[in-house]
Design a protein around this motif. Sequence first.
Motif, mmCIF file in Angstrom:
data_model
loop_
_atom_site.group_PDB
_atom_site.id
_atom_site.type_symbol
_atom_site.label_atom_id
_atom_site.label_comp_id
_atom_site.label_asym_id
_atom_site.label_seq_id
_atom_site.Cartn_x
_atom_site.Cartn_y
_atom_site.Cartn_z
ATOM 1 N N ASN A 108 0.769 -1.234 -0.387
ATOM 2 C CA ASN A 108 0.304 0.087 -0.010
ATOM 3 C C ASN A 108 0.916 0.928 0.090
ATOM 4 N N ALA A 109 2.245 0.945 0.227
ATOM 5 C CA ALA A 109 2.693 2.268 -0.001
ATOM 6 C C ALA A 109 3.459 3.071 -1.332
ATOM 7 N N SER A 110 3.007 3.383 -1.230
ATOM 8 C CA SER A 110 3.643 4.779 -2.311
ATOM 9 C C SER A 110 5.175 5.476 -2.461
ATOM 10 N N TRP A 111 6.177 5.113 -3.830
ATOM 11 C CA TRP A 111 7.136 5.904 -3.868
ATOM 12 C C TRP A 111 7.674 7.410 -3.309
ATOM 13 N N ARG A 112 6.752 7.920 -2.956
ATOM 14 C CA ARG A 112 6.087 9.082 -1.731
ATOM 15 C C ARG A 112 6.693 8.352 -0.496
ATOM 16 N N ASP A 113 6.232 7.504 -0.576
ATOM 17 C CA ASP A 113 6.060 7.167 1.477
ATOM 18 C C ASP A 113 7.114 6.564 1.319
ATOM 19 N N TRP A 114 7.638 5.951 0.505
ATOM 20 C CA TRP A 114 9.763 5.328 0.368
ATOM 21 C C TRP A 114 10.509 6.254 1.128
ATOM 22 N N GLN A 115 10.063 7.277 0.130
ATOM 23 C CA GLN A 115 11.144 8.407 0.587
ATOM 24 C C GLN A 115 11.133 9.160 2.232
ATOM 25 N N ALA A 116 9.673 9.521 2.335
ATOM 26 C CA ALA A 116 9.537 10.249 2.906
ATOM 27 C C ALA A 116 10.362 10.133 4.033
ATOM 28 N N PRO A 117 10.716 8.912 4.979
ATOM 29 C CA PRO A 117 11.633 8.747 6.178
ATOM 30 C C PRO A 117 12.781 9.444 5.706
ATOM 31 N N VAL A 118 13.175 8.820 4.841
ATOM 32 C CA VAL A 118 14.130 9.957 4.062
ATOM 33 C C VAL A 118 14.661 11.230 5.008
ATOM 34 N N MET A 119 13.725 12.439 3.969
ATOM 35 C CA MET A 119 13.177 14.083 4.169
ATOM 36 C C MET A 119 13.425 13.225 5.849
ATOM 37 N N GLU A 120 12.576 12.849 6.550
ATOM 38 C CA GLU A 120 11.352 13.250 8.112
ATOM 39 C C GLU A 120 13.595 12.760 9.096
ATOM 40 N N GLU A 121 14.246 12.081 8.279
ATOM 41 C CA GLU A 121 15.834 12.141 9.247
ATOM 42 C C GLU A 121 16.597 13.473 8.801
ATOM 43 N N TYR A 122 16.661 13.853 7.954
ATOM 44 C CA TYR A 122 17.655 14.580 7.425
ATOM 45 C C TYR A 122 16.733 16.187 8.016
ATOM 46 N N GLU A 123 15.987 15.974 8.239
ATOM 47 C CA GLU A 123 15.327 16.875 8.336
ATOM 48 C C GLU A 123 15.130 17.222 9.929
ATOM 49 N N ARG A 124 15.531 16.104 11.172
ATOM 50 C CA ARG A 124 15.461 16.134 12.012
ATOM 51 C C ARG A 124 16.981 16.519 13.175
ATOM 52 N N LEU A 125 17.680 15.951 11.878
ATOM 53 C CA LEU A 125 19.379 15.813 12.672
ATOM 54 C C LEU A 125 19.461 17.801 12.131
ATOM 55 N N GLU A 126 18.720 18.311 10.910
ATOM 56 C CA GLU A 126 19.266 19.302 10.498
ATOM 57 C C GLU A 126 18.436 20.414 11.656
ATOM 58 N N GLN A 127 17.353 20.200 12.127
ATOM 59 C CA GLN A 127 16.762 20.800 13.190
ATOM 60 C C GLN A 127 17.542 20.634 14.875
ATOM 61 N N ALA A 128 18.353 19.579 14.945
ATOM 62 C CA ALA A 128 19.458 19.376 15.907
ATOM 63 C C ALA A 128 20.116 20.093 16.329
ATOM 64 N N GLY A 129 20.477 20.249 14.964
ATOM 65 C CA GLY A 129 22.024 21.530 14.646
ATOM 66 C C GLY A 129 22.839 21.057 13.802
ATOM 67 N N TYR A 130 22.546 19.643 13.629
ATOM 68 C CA TYR A 130 24.094 19.099 12.807
ATOM 69 C C TYR A 130 24.525 19.505 11.163
ATOM 70 N N ARG A 131 25.835 20.317 11.725
ATOM 71 C CA ARG A 131 26.196 20.573 10.509
ATOM 72 C C ARG A 131 26.795 19.904 9.159
ATOM 73 N N ASN A 132 26.835 18.775 9.447
ATOM 74 C CA ASN A 132 27.652 18.171 8.405
ATOM 75 C C ASN A 132 27.163 16.744 7.966
ATOM 76 N N ILE A 133 26.329 16.782 7.082
ATOM 77 C CA ILE A 133 25.265 15.481 7.038
ATOM 78 C C ILE A 133 25.520 14.985 5.734
ATOM 79 N N SER A 134 25.631 13.600 5.587
ATOM 80 C CA SER A 134 25.903 13.535 3.898
ATOM 81 C C SER A 134 24.741 12.379 3.699
#
Length: 310
Positions: A108-134
Motif C-alpha cells: 500500500n506504500a507509494s514511492w513518496r512514502d518510501w522517500q518520506a523517512p529520508v526527509m524526516e531524518e534529514y530534517e530532524r538532524l538539521e533541526q537538532a543542529g547537525y551541520r555536516n550531513i551526507s
Amino acid sequence: MKHFASLFLLCLALVACDKRPEISPDTLDGGVLFDPSLYQPATYLVSHANPHPSPAEAQRPVLLAVHGYSASTFEWSELRQWAGGRTDFSISQVLMGGHGRDYDSFKNASWRDWQAPVMEEYERLEQAGYRNISLAGSSTGCTVILELLARGYFSRHQAPRQVLLVDPNVVPSDKLLTLVGVVGPLLGYIEADNTTGEDKYWYHYRPYETLKELRTLVNLVRNDLQQGFRLPAGTQLKVYKSEKDDTADPVSAVLIHKGVQTSDGRAVDVSMVGSRLHVFTRLDLRESVTPQDRDNQRQAFEDMALRLTR
C-alpha cells in the motif's frame, strides 16, 4: 510477435489464479518479523541516539544511509560493523516507508512514502543542529536521493556534503518492469529469489503495485537525468557501480555521469567495480562470496569514510 504476446499474456492469466500469496510467518512479509529500527530507533538513527549534540558533535559527519526496494536497514549494517568504534563519523540507517513491516504495508506504500523517512531524518538532524550531513544510497535508495536532488529539495535545507551511490537503480536490468502495468494485475505479485536468511530482511513477495511505483520513480529520475541538473553548492557526488548487475543496468552510472554536475559545472565521480553483485557492499547472507567481493567492499567503505572525513 502479436500472437506471441497474446499467448504470453494468456499463460500469465492462467497461472495467476490467486492474487495474494500464502505468506509464511517466518518471512518479513508475515507481520511477525519487523525491522529492528522500528522498535530500537536510537540504535539506528543519530537523531534519536543524540538529539542534543554538543557543538563539536554537531560538526562531526553524519551519513544518512538508505536501502533499496524491498530491502531493510540490514542492507547497510555491514558499513556500521566495518566502522566499528570509529568516532570521526556517525551513521543513520533509515528504513524507507512501507518497508520492514508486513506484506500489506509494503503493497500500500507509494514511492513518496518510501522517500518520506529520508526527509524526516534529514530534517530532524538539521533541526537538532547537525551541520555536516551526507547521504548514501543503495539501489533504489539512490533513486529516491536523486529525486530529492533533482527537484531542488535542498534549496530549502542545508546541502549534503557527500552523496554516495552504490549500484543506483536508474535503468533496471530486468526490462519486464516496463510491462508491469499490463502483466502486473494478472500476476498480483512476483516471488524474489531470496535465500532463507534473506527472507527475514527482504520481502519474499513483491506486489505488482510496488513494481508500478518503482517503475514510476525510475522513469521520473531517468527523465530528470536526461534533462540534466546540478548539485547544490558544496555537495560532491560519487557513484560506485558493479560492472555486471542483474538488477541495475550499468548504464545507470553513465546516465548519472552525463546528467549530474557539481554546482560549478564539473563532472561527478564514477567508479566501475569489477563485481557481478547487485549492491556489492552487502555480502552477509549471500550464498557465495569471493575474496574479490570482500576486497571490493573494503575499498568502497574506505573510500566512503575518507570522503566523509577529509
